[in-house]
Design a protein around this motif. Structure first.
Motif, mmCIF file in Angstrom:
data_model
loop_
_atom_site.group_PDB
_atom_site.id
_atom_site.type_symbol
_atom_site.label_atom_id
_atom_site.label_comp_id
_atom_site.label_asym_id
_atom_site.label_seq_id
_atom_site.Cartn_x
_atom_site.Cartn_y
_atom_site.Cartn_z
ATOM 1 N N ARG A 3 0.825 -1.206 0.000
ATOM 2 C CA ARG A 3 0.000 0.000 0.000
ATOM 3 C C ARG A 3 0.860 1.258 0.000
ATOM 4 N NH1 ARG A 3 -3.753 -1.539 4.801
ATOM 5 N NH2 ARG A 3 -4.505 -3.489 3.980
ATOM 6 N N VAL A 4 1.914 1.250 0.790
ATOM 7 C CA VAL A 4 2.814 2.407 0.856
ATOM 8 C C VAL A 4 3.441 2.648 -0.507
ATOM 9 C CG1 VAL A 4 4.960 3.290 1.852
ATOM 10 C CG2 VAL A 4 3.281 2.177 3.316
ATOM 11 N N ALA A 5 3.921 1.586 -1.147
ATOM 12 C CA ALA A 5 4.543 1.721 -2.469
ATOM 13 C C ALA A 5 3.555 2.309 -3.472
ATOM 14 C CB ALA A 5 5.050 0.364 -2.947
ATOM 15 N N GLN A 6 2.297 1.886 -3.394
ATOM 16 C CA GLN A 6 1.290 2.417 -4.304
ATOM 17 C C GLN A 6 0.992 3.882 -4.009
ATOM 18 O OE1 GLN A 6 -1.795 -0.457 -3.568
ATOM 19 N NE2 GLN A 6 -1.177 -1.748 -5.290
ATOM 20 N N GLN A 7 0.915 4.228 -2.720
ATOM 21 C CA GLN A 7 0.613 5.608 -2.343
ATOM 22 C C GLN A 7 1.698 6.581 -2.788
ATOM 23 O OE1 GLN A 7 0.170 5.035 1.846
ATOM 24 N NE2 GLN A 7 -2.023 4.739 1.727
ATOM 25 N N PHE A 8 2.949 6.139 -2.764
ATOM 26 C CA PHE A 8 4.064 7.001 -3.131
ATOM 27 C C PHE A 8 4.523 6.798 -4.577
ATOM 28 C CE2 PHE A 8 4.475 7.037 1.525
ATOM 29 C CZ PHE A 8 4.485 8.405 1.732
ATOM 30 N N TYR A 9 3.767 6.013 -5.323
ATOM 31 C CA TYR A 9 4.077 5.766 -6.729
ATOM 32 C C TYR A 9 5.521 5.279 -6.918
ATOM 33 C CZ TYR A 9 -0.256 8.328 -7.402
ATOM 34 O OH TYR A 9 -1.561 8.740 -7.343
ATOM 35 N N HIS A 10 5.933 4.336 -6.066
ATOM 36 C CA HIS A 10 7.287 3.788 -6.196
ATOM 37 C C HIS A 10 7.427 3.003 -7.490
ATOM 38 C CE1 HIS A 10 8.283 3.720 -1.605
ATOM 39 N NE2 HIS A 10 8.208 4.936 -2.095
ATOM 40 N N LEU A 11 8.590 3.093 -8.062
ATOM 41 C CA LEU A 11 8.906 2.262 -9.218
ATOM 42 C C LEU A 11 9.153 0.843 -8.727
ATOM 43 C CD1 LEU A 11 11.424 4.650 -11.015
ATOM 44 C CD2 LEU A 11 9.001 4.299 -11.559
ATOM 45 N N SER A 15 10.652 -0.565 -5.043
ATOM 46 C CA SER A 15 9.940 -1.513 -4.197
ATOM 47 C C SER A 15 10.808 -2.729 -3.902
ATOM 48 C CB SER A 15 8.645 -1.966 -4.865
ATOM 49 O OG SER A 15 7.755 -0.881 -4.973
ATOM 50 N N LYS A 16 11.529 -3.214 -4.912
ATOM 51 C CA LYS A 16 12.409 -4.366 -4.703
ATOM 52 C C LYS A 16 13.526 -4.016 -3.721
ATOM 53 C CE LYS A 16 15.348 -7.798 -6.937
ATOM 54 N NZ LYS A 16 15.736 -8.235 -5.639
ATOM 55 N N GLU A 17 14.091 -2.826 -3.854
ATOM 56 C CA GLU A 17 15.155 -2.394 -2.945
ATOM 57 C C GLU A 17 14.634 -2.316 -1.505
ATOM 58 O OE1 GLU A 17 17.769 1.605 -2.177
ATOM 59 O OE2 GLU A 17 17.323 1.065 -4.248
ATOM 60 N N ASN A 18 13.440 -1.777 -1.320
ATOM 61 C CA ASN A 18 12.839 -1.710 0.016
ATOM 62 C C ASN A 18 12.590 -3.106 0.565
ATOM 63 O OD1 ASN A 18 12.853 1.050 0.056
ATOM 64 N ND2 ASN A 18 10.708 1.262 -0.563
ATOM 65 N N TRP A 19 12.056 -3.985 -0.273
ATOM 66 C CA TRP A 19 11.768 -5.348 0.162
ATOM 67 C C TRP A 19 13.058 -6.062 0.579
ATOM 68 C CZ3 TRP A 19 7.889 -7.905 1.942
ATOM 69 C CH2 TRP A 19 7.952 -9.291 2.012
ATOM 70 N N ASP A 20 14.107 -5.929 -0.212
ATOM 71 C CA ASP A 20 15.385 -6.563 0.124
ATOM 72 C C ASP A 20 15.908 -6.066 1.467
ATOM 73 O OD1 ASP A 20 15.276 -7.981 -2.230
ATOM 74 O OD2 ASP A 20 16.679 -6.680 -3.301
ATOM 75 N N TYR A 21 15.728 -4.785 1.730
ATOM 76 C CA TYR A 21 16.150 -4.206 3.012
ATOM 77 C C TYR A 21 15.356 -4.828 4.168
ATOM 78 C CZ TYR A 21 16.610 -0.853 6.802
ATOM 79 O OH TYR A 21 16.813 -0.278 8.027
ATOM 80 N N TYR A 22 14.042 -4.982 3.980
ATOM 81 C CA TYR A 22 13.200 -5.525 5.047
ATOM 82 C C TYR A 22 13.493 -6.984 5.357
ATOM 83 C CZ TYR A 22 10.373 -1.325 5.068
ATOM 84 O OH TYR A 22 9.945 -0.027 5.183
ATOM 85 N N ILE A 23 13.829 -7.764 4.346
ATOM 86 C CA ILE A 23 14.050 -9.198 4.596
ATOM 87 C C ILE A 23 15.490 -9.530 4.957
ATOM 88 C CG2 ILE A 23 12.089 -9.867 3.167
ATOM 89 C CD1 ILE A 23 14.124 -10.778 1.046
#
Length: 98
Positions: A3-11, A15-23
């Motif tokens: 939802r956050v990625a959609q709200q901020f119109y992330h490419l 999104s992949k970079e954020n996901w990699d950071y979280y996991i």
């Protein structure tokens, strides 16, 4: 996070970079989710949302969902707290994570 990625119109690459950071935490061999133990139920938003927070001198007010692991070459734990809220979208409905 979707939802956050959609709200901020992330490419997609962002999104992949954020996901990699979280996991990243989950990849450590010592990674351990800690048990939910001593906590309190805290109400927010005029009683429409609730959170479970730890009680005690050490992690007072932190989320009950947390993990720890020892980073390579270190002799101390790295901890991550996972804050979350629950809400009931309508009367008699189940609580949902938001």
């Amino acid at each position: 996070e979707k939802r956050v990625a959609q709200q901020f119109y992330h490419l997609e690459a962002d999104s992949k970079e954020n996901w990699d950071y979280y996991i990243e935490d989950y990849k450590h061999k010592d990674f351990k989710m800690m048990p939910i133990e001593i906590f309190r139920l805290v109400f927010y938003g005029n009683g429409k949302m609730v959170a479970l927070e730890q009680i005690g001198p050490k992690y007072q007010g932190e989320s009950v969902l947390w993990s720890r692991y020892i980073k390579e070459g270190k002799d101390f734990y790295s901890m991550t707290f996972y804050p979350f809220l629950l809400h009931r979208p309508k009367p008699d409905a189940k609580l949902e994570v938001i």
